[in-house]
Design a protein around this motif. Structure first.
Motif, PDB file in Angstrom:
ATOM      1  N   GLY A  13       0.765  -1.237   0.000  1.00 14.52           N
ATOM      2  CA  GLY A  13       0.000   0.000   0.000  1.00 14.52           C
ATOM      3  C   GLY A  13       0.791   1.278   0.000  1.00 14.52           C
ATOM      4  N   GLY A  14       2.057   1.229  -0.270  1.00 18.23           N
ATOM      5  CA  GLY A  14       2.835   2.457  -0.337  1.00 18.23           C
ATOM      6  C   GLY A  14       2.883   3.186   0.982  1.00 18.23           C
ATOM      7  N   ILE A  15       3.315   2.505   2.035  1.00 17.32           N
ATOM      8  CA  ILE A  15       3.340   3.108   3.372  1.00 17.32           C
ATOM      9  C   ILE A  15       4.149   4.403   3.371  1.00 17.32           C
ATOM     10  CG2 ILE A  15       4.061   2.796   5.767  1.00 17.32           C
ATOM     11  CD1 ILE A  15       3.364  -0.183   5.449  1.00 17.32           C
ATOM     12  N   GLU A  16       5.256   4.410   2.663  1.00 14.97           N
ATOM     13  CA  GLU A  16       6.074   5.632   2.633  1.00 14.97           C
ATOM     14  C   GLU A  16       5.289   6.810   2.067  1.00 14.97           C
ATOM     15  OE1 GLU A  16       9.457   4.164   0.416  1.00 14.97           O
ATOM     16  OE2 GLU A  16      10.637   4.083   2.260  1.00 14.97           O
ATOM     17  N   ARG A  17       4.537   6.584   0.983  1.00 15.07           N
ATOM     18  CA  ARG A  17       3.721   7.657   0.392  1.00 15.07           C
ATOM     19  C   ARG A  17       2.635   8.098   1.361  1.00 15.07           C
ATOM     20  NH1 ARG A  17       4.075   4.185  -3.834  1.00 15.07           N
ATOM     21  NH2 ARG A  17       1.920   3.512  -3.585  1.00 15.07           N
ATOM     22  N   GLU A  18       2.037   7.139   2.058  1.00 11.33           N
ATOM     23  CA  GLU A  18       0.994   7.490   3.029  1.00 11.33           C
ATOM     24  C   GLU A  18       1.556   8.374   4.127  1.00 11.33           C
ATOM     25  OE1 GLU A  18      -1.051   4.159   4.657  1.00 11.33           O
ATOM     26  OE2 GLU A  18      -1.936   3.593   2.744  1.00 11.33           O
ATOM     27  N   LEU A  19       2.714   8.011   4.667  1.00  9.62           N
ATOM     28  CA  LEU A  19       3.319   8.807   5.733  1.00  9.62           C
ATOM     29  C   LEU A  19       3.626  10.222   5.265  1.00  9.62           C
ATOM     30  CD1 LEU A  19       5.725   6.189   7.369  1.00  9.62           C
ATOM     31  CD2 LEU A  19       3.613   7.132   8.331  1.00  9.62           C
ATOM     32  N   ALA A  20       4.111  10.343   4.059  1.00 10.99           N
ATOM     33  CA  ALA A  20       4.464  11.658   3.523  1.00 10.99           C
ATOM     34  C   ALA A  20       3.238  12.532   3.289  1.00 10.99           C
ATOM     35  CB  ALA A  20       5.252  11.498   2.223  1.00 10.99           C
ATOM     36  N   SER A  21       2.073  11.921   3.099  1.00 14.01           N
ATOM     37  CA  SER A  21       0.877  12.705   2.778  1.00 14.01           C
ATOM     38  C   SER A  21      -0.154  12.735   3.902  1.00 14.01           C
ATOM     39  CB  SER A  21       0.222  12.146   1.516  1.00 14.01           C
ATOM     40  OG  SER A  21      -0.313  10.861   1.757  1.00 14.01           O
ATOM     41  N   LEU A  22       0.229  12.283   5.099  1.00 15.18           N
ATOM     42  CA  LEU A  22      -0.747  12.267   6.198  1.00 15.18           C
ATOM     43  C   LEU A  22      -1.331  13.649   6.448  1.00 15.18           C
ATOM     44  CD1 LEU A  22       0.869   9.848   8.788  1.00 15.18           C
ATOM     45  CD2 LEU A  22      -1.160   9.459   7.408  1.00 15.18           C
ATOM     46  N   PRO A  23      -2.621  13.766   6.763  1.00 21.99           N
ATOM     47  CA  PRO A  23      -3.554  12.669   6.977  1.00 21.99           C
ATOM     48  C   PRO A  23      -4.122  12.086   5.698  1.00 21.99           C
ATOM     49  CG  PRO A  23      -4.672  14.712   7.435  1.00 21.99           C
ATOM     50  CD  PRO A  23      -3.237  15.057   7.101  1.00 21.99           C
ATOM     51  N   GLY A  24      -4.015  12.771   4.564  1.00 22.03           N
ATOM     52  CA  GLY A  24      -4.428  12.226   3.280  1.00 22.03           C
ATOM     53  C   GLY A  24      -5.802  11.584   3.308  1.00 22.03           C
ATOM     54  N   SER A  25      -5.891  10.338   2.852  1.00 20.81           N
ATOM     55  CA  SER A  25      -7.195   9.666   2.771  1.00 20.81           C
ATOM     56  C   SER A  25      -7.745   9.285   4.142  1.00 20.81           C
ATOM     57  CB  SER A  25      -7.096   8.421   1.887  1.00 20.81           C
ATOM     58  OG  SER A  25      -6.182   7.493   2.423  1.00 20.81           O
ATOM     59  N   TYR A  26      -6.956   9.479   5.185  1.00 22.11           N
ATOM     60  CA  TYR A  26      -7.424   9.207   6.552  1.00 22.11           C
ATOM     61  C   TYR A  26      -8.007  10.444   7.225  1.00 22.11           C
ATOM     62  CZ  TYR A  26      -4.542   5.117   5.658  1.00 22.11           C
ATOM     63  OH  TYR A  26      -4.001   3.987   5.096  1.00 22.11           O
ATOM     64  N   ALA A  27      -8.014  11.576   6.536  1.00 22.07           N
ATOM     65  CA  ALA A  27      -8.568  12.814   7.085  1.00 22.07           C
ATOM     66  C   ALA A  27     -10.089  12.707   7.177  1.00 22.07           C
ATOM     67  CB  ALA A  27      -8.190  14.004   6.199  1.00 22.07           C
ATOM     68  N   ALA A  28     -10.658  13.362   8.162  1.00 18.31           N
ATOM     69  CA  ALA A  28     -12.111  13.329   8.359  1.00 18.31           C
ATOM     70  C   ALA A  28     -12.855  13.814   7.122  1.00 18.31           C
ATOM     71  CB  ALA A  28     -12.494  14.162   9.586  1.00 18.31           C
ATOM     72  N   GLU A  29     -12.372  14.873   6.495  1.00 21.37           N
ATOM     73  CA  GLU A  29     -13.065  15.413   5.323  1.00 21.37           C
ATOM     74  C   GLU A  29     -12.989  14.473   4.120  1.00 21.37           C
ATOM     75  OE1 GLU A  29      -9.044  17.454   5.759  1.00 21.37           O
ATOM     76  OE2 GLU A  29     -10.758  17.147   7.052  1.00 21.37           O
ATOM     77  N   ALA A  30     -12.097  13.476   4.171  1.00 18.51           N
ATOM     78  CA  ALA A  30     -12.000  12.474   3.105  1.00 18.51           C
ATOM     79  C   ALA A  30     -12.744  11.189   3.482  1.00 18.51           C
ATOM     80  CB  ALA A  30     -10.537  12.159   2.813  1.00 18.51           C
ATOM     81  N   GLY A  31     -13.482  11.244   4.607  1.00 13.10           N
ATOM     82  CA  GLY A  31     -14.213  10.067   5.062  1.00 13.10           C
ATOM     83  C   GLY A  31     -13.381   9.121   5.889  1.00 13.10           C
ATOM     84  N   GLY A  32     -12.275   9.613   6.434  1.00 13.20           N
ATOM     85  CA  GLY A  32     -11.361   8.766   7.184  1.00 13.20           C
ATOM     86  C   GLY A  32     -11.250   9.133   8.647  1.00 13.20           C
ATOM     87  N   SER A  33     -10.381   8.403   9.317  1.00  9.16           N
ATOM     88  CA  SER A  33     -10.136   8.627  10.736  1.00  9.16           C
ATOM     89  C   SER A  33      -8.796   7.992  11.103  1.00  9.16           C
ATOM     90  CB  SER A  33     -11.255   7.995  11.571  1.00  9.16           C
ATOM     91  OG  SER A  33     -11.051   8.212  12.940  1.00  9.16           O
ATOM     92  N   MET A  34      -8.111   8.579  12.057  1.00  3.60           N
ATOM     93  CA  MET A  34      -6.875   8.006  12.591  1.00  3.60           C
ATOM     94  C   MET A  34      -6.947   8.090  14.108  1.00  3.60           C
ATOM     95  SD  MET A  34      -4.000   9.737  10.115  1.00  3.60           S
ATOM     96  CE  MET A  34      -2.664   8.960  10.986  1.00  3.60           C
TER      97      MET A  34
END
Length: 159
Positions: A13-34
């Motif tokens: 899942g491209g963990i490195e890309r996810e870390l660099a773009s946090l919160p990204g798709s995990y942001a509340a406005e994107a329907g996500g949560s962390m």
């Protein structure tokens, strides 16, 4: 998390890309949560675990608009990602607490189904998912790792 898995980051899942773009798709406005878990340490508190949630739509090229997972429209499906608890804190309930807290947020986001994938060797995580009501399901992504297992939970059925 990535070091512990010992896998090629590009395959998981491209963990490195996810870390660099946090919160990204995990942001509340994107329907996500962390969510993060903390424990007391000699210097105050330390982060000992994490879990994330994202909308499944747009994150799996094998599914498109109009598709469904386990009979639920793709727009109403979320994916749990990156559940991890530091080794010295595993087996003490932090993982279960993180997943339960995440499940409590899901109705507010309008999802009806939560899916996840995990590796066969993660037996403790698989037992946790089973205890919480997750059931094996069909593959929903194009992950090329051979020992990946897929689970789903109809929301409102968690324990």
């Amino acid at each position: 998390h990535a070091e512990w898995l010992g896998e090629d980051l590009g395959l998981l899942g491209g963990i490195e890309r996810e870390l660099a773009s946090l919160p990204g798709s995990y942001a509340a406005e994107a329907g996500g949560s962390m969510l993060l878990a903390y424990a007391a340490s000699g210097s105050g508190e330390e982060c000992i675990g994490a879990v994330a949630l994202r909308r499944l739509a747009g994150h799996t090229p094998t599914l498109g608009e109009g598709d469904a997972v386990a009979g639920v429209p793709l727009a109403e499906v979320c994916e749990m990602k990156r559940l991890f608890v530091l080794e010295g804190h595993q087996g003490l309930g932090a993982g279960a607490a993180l997943v339960r807290a995440l499940l409590a947020t899901v109705p507010l986001l309008g999802y009806r189904l939560m899916v996840l994938d995990t590796l066969e060797r993660m037996s403790c995580a698989i037992r946790l998912y089973s205890r919480l009501g997750f059931q094996p399901c069909e593959r929903y992504n194009d992950c090329p790792v051979p020992d990946v297992l897929y689970f789903a939970l109809q929301l409102g059925t968690a324990t």
